[in-house]
Design an enzyme around this catalytic site. Structure first.
Site, PDB file in Angstrom:
ATOM      1  N   ASP A 113       0.673  -1.260  -0.195  1.00  0.00           N
ATOM      2  CA  ASP A 113      -0.294   0.784   0.092  1.00  0.00           C
ATOM      3  C   ASP A 113       0.730   1.593   0.012  1.00  0.00           C
ATOM      4  O   ASP A 113       2.141   1.561   0.700  1.00  0.00           O
ATOM      5  CB  ASP A 113      -0.702  -0.351   1.060  1.00  0.00           C
ATOM      6  CG  ASP A 113      -2.136   1.208   1.420  1.00  0.00           C
ATOM      7  OD1 ASP A 113      -3.378   0.139   0.977  1.00  0.00           O
ATOM      8  OD2 ASP A 113      -1.821   2.327   0.948  1.00  0.00           O
ATOM      9  N   ILE A 114       0.709   2.012  -0.837  1.00  0.00           N
ATOM     10  CA  ILE A 114       1.261   3.536  -0.846  1.00  0.00           C
ATOM     11  C   ILE A 114       1.297   4.261   0.471  1.00  0.00           C
ATOM     12  O   ILE A 114       2.067   5.310   0.787  1.00  0.00           O
ATOM     13  CB  ILE A 114       0.783   4.311  -2.143  1.00  0.00           C
ATOM     14  CG1 ILE A 114       2.186   5.602  -2.695  1.00  0.00           C
ATOM     15  CG2 ILE A 114      -0.574   4.783  -2.159  1.00  0.00           C
ATOM     16  CD1 ILE A 114       1.594   5.584  -4.148  1.00  0.00           C
ATOM     17  N   VAL A 121     -11.021   2.927  -3.142  1.00  0.00           N
ATOM     18  CA  VAL A 121     -10.678   2.789  -4.987  1.00  0.00           C
ATOM     19  C   VAL A 121     -11.136   1.154  -5.053  1.00  0.00           C
ATOM     20  O   VAL A 121     -11.767   0.291  -4.925  1.00  0.00           O
ATOM     21  CB  VAL A 121      -9.339   1.700  -4.660  1.00  0.00           C
ATOM     22  CG1 VAL A 121      -8.490   1.242  -6.916  1.00  0.00           C
ATOM     23  CG2 VAL A 121      -8.168   2.955  -4.726  1.00  0.00           C
ATOM     24  N   HIS A 155      -9.935  -5.613  -3.198  1.00  0.00           N
ATOM     25  CA  HIS A 155      -8.734  -5.430  -2.324  1.00  0.00           C
ATOM     26  C   HIS A 155      -9.188  -6.458  -1.333  1.00  0.00           C
ATOM     27  O   HIS A 155      -9.586  -5.396  -0.696  1.00  0.00           O
ATOM     28  CB  HIS A 155      -7.774  -4.584  -2.633  1.00  0.00           C
ATOM     29  CG  HIS A 155      -8.764  -3.242  -2.334  1.00  0.00           C
ATOM     30  ND1 HIS A 155      -9.508  -2.645  -2.911  1.00  0.00           N
ATOM     31  CD2 HIS A 155      -8.670  -2.633  -1.481  1.00  0.00           C
ATOM     32  CE1 HIS A 155     -10.265  -1.078  -2.312  1.00  0.00           C
ATOM     33  NE2 HIS A 155      -8.965  -1.439  -1.262  1.00  0.00           N
ATOM     34  N   MET A 156      -8.656  -6.616  -0.718  1.00  0.00           N
ATOM     35  CA  MET A 156      -8.062  -7.578   0.472  1.00  0.00           C
ATOM     36  C   MET A 156      -6.592  -6.674   0.968  1.00  0.00           C
ATOM     37  O   MET A 156      -5.706  -6.728   0.626  1.00  0.00           O
ATOM     38  CB  MET A 156      -8.262  -9.032   0.316  1.00  0.00           C
ATOM     39  CG  MET A 156      -8.037  -9.406   2.438  1.00  0.00           C
ATOM     40  SD  MET A 156      -8.024 -11.224   1.041  1.00  0.00           S
ATOM     41  CE  MET A 156      -8.856 -12.055   1.209  1.00  0.00           C
ATOM     42  N   HIS A 157      -6.660  -5.828   2.318  1.00  0.00           N
ATOM     43  CA  HIS A 157      -5.347  -5.573   2.606  1.00  0.00           C
ATOM     44  C   HIS A 157      -4.968  -6.428   4.311  1.00  0.00           C
ATOM     45  O   HIS A 157      -5.889  -7.284   4.531  1.00  0.00           O
ATOM     46  CB  HIS A 157      -6.300  -4.153   3.837  1.00  0.00           C
ATOM     47  CG  HIS A 157      -7.094  -2.842   2.938  1.00  0.00           C
ATOM     48  ND1 HIS A 157      -6.363  -1.801   3.069  1.00  0.00           N
ATOM     49  CD2 HIS A 157      -7.919  -2.692   2.605  1.00  0.00           C
ATOM     50  CE1 HIS A 157      -6.762  -1.051   2.206  1.00  0.00           C
ATOM     51  NE2 HIS A 157      -8.149  -1.535   2.179  1.00  0.00           N
TER      52      HIS A 157
HETATM   53  P1  5GP Z   1      -9.634   1.226   0.698  1.00  0.00           P
HETATM   54  O1  5GP Z   1      -9.883   2.330   1.437  1.00  0.00           O
HETATM   55  O2  5GP Z   1     -10.552   1.223  -0.655  1.00  0.00           O
HETATM   56  O3  5GP Z   1      -9.847  -0.426   0.640  1.00  0.00           O
HETATM   57  O4  5GP Z   1      -8.332   1.138   0.337  1.00  0.00           O
HETATM   58  C1  5GP Z   1      -7.417   1.862  -1.013  1.00  0.00           C
HETATM   59  C2  5GP Z   1      -5.697   1.507  -0.586  1.00  0.00           C
HETATM   60  O5  5GP Z   1      -5.415   1.708  -1.272  1.00  0.00           O
HETATM   61  C3  5GP Z   1      -5.564   2.220   0.765  1.00  0.00           C
HETATM   62  O6  5GP Z   1      -4.636   2.198   1.593  1.00  0.00           O
HETATM   63  C4  5GP Z   1      -4.757   3.152  -0.351  1.00  0.00           C
HETATM   64  O7  5GP Z   1      -3.766   4.465   0.328  1.00  0.00           O
HETATM   65  C5  5GP Z   1      -4.005   2.614  -1.094  1.00  0.00           C
HETATM   66  N1  5GP Z   1      -3.944   2.728  -2.826  1.00  0.00           N
HETATM   67  C6  5GP Z   1      -4.127   4.270  -3.264  1.00  0.00           C
HETATM   68  N2  5GP Z   1      -3.894   4.189  -4.159  1.00  0.00           N
HETATM   69  C7  5GP Z   1      -2.344   3.526  -4.758  1.00  0.00           C
HETATM   70  C8  5GP Z   1      -1.400   3.602  -5.247  1.00  0.00           C
HETATM   71  O8  5GP Z   1      -1.841   3.964  -6.562  1.00  0.00           O
HETATM   72  N3  5GP Z   1      -0.678   2.799  -5.108  1.00  0.00           N
HETATM   73  C9  5GP Z   1      -0.441   2.023  -4.430  1.00  0.00           C
HETATM   74  N4  5GP Z   1       0.126   0.656  -4.282  1.00  0.00           N
HETATM   75  N5  5GP Z   1      -1.631   1.665  -3.323  1.00  0.00           N
HETATM   76  C10 5GP Z   1      -2.829   2.579  -3.857  1.00  0.00           C
END
Ligand code: 5GP
Length: 114
Positions: free
Chosen positions: A29-30, A95, A99-101
């Site tokens: 994660d970025i 996003v 996706h799974m964290h």
């Molecule tokens: P969500 O909030 O949708 O469950 O998680 C999206 C995750 O994607 C966030 O933790 C965010 O930091 C990560 N993320 C968003 N854009 C990018 C990117 O361009 N590259 C990477 N590696 N992670 C991203």
């Protein structure tokens, strides 16, 4: 449909990819929320959990299996870790590519902060 994550899967956007096979890709994660914070995504776009179909069962199983293997590889399996899948606005999804964290490397605390 394309997404930031689809571009990472295709190699069109840079990312720290830690695993890739025919069904899933995993990358750091970025904006990491823990010492280990890896996102595991299907290679094809499934926007949210609400969009999962029976044909996706294989890829969903692979995501969980890859999470288990990466946790071991990261050295966080024994102490423990957390897997999170957010869905839509109230779930905190930002996003729209399923996706799974995989989070670990420190105590994760209570499940919800509020
Ligand atoms: P969500 O909030 O949708 O469950 O998680 C999206 C995750 O994607 C966030 O933790 C965010 O930091 C990560 N993320 C968003 N854009 C990018 C990117 O361009 N590259 C990477 N590696 N992670 C991203």
């Amino acid at each position: 449909m394309t997404t930031i994550f689809a571009k990472i899967v295709a190699g069109e956007l840079p990312a720290d990819i830690v695993y890739q096979d025919d069904l899933v890709t995993a990358f750091r994660d970025i904006n990491a929320s823990a010492p280990t914070h890896i996102l595991i995504v299907p290679n094809h776009v499934i926007p949210t959990v609400n969009d999962i179909s029976e044909e996706d069962e294989m890829v969903l199983g692979r995501m969980l299996h890859v999470a288990k293997k990466l946790a071991a590889q990261e050295g966080i399996a024994e102490k423990g870790f957390r897997l999170i899948v957010n869905c839509n606005e109230w779930g905190g999804q930002t996003v729209y590519h399923l996706h799974m964290h995989l989070l670990g490397g420190k105590p994760m605390g209570p499940m919800l902060s509020s």
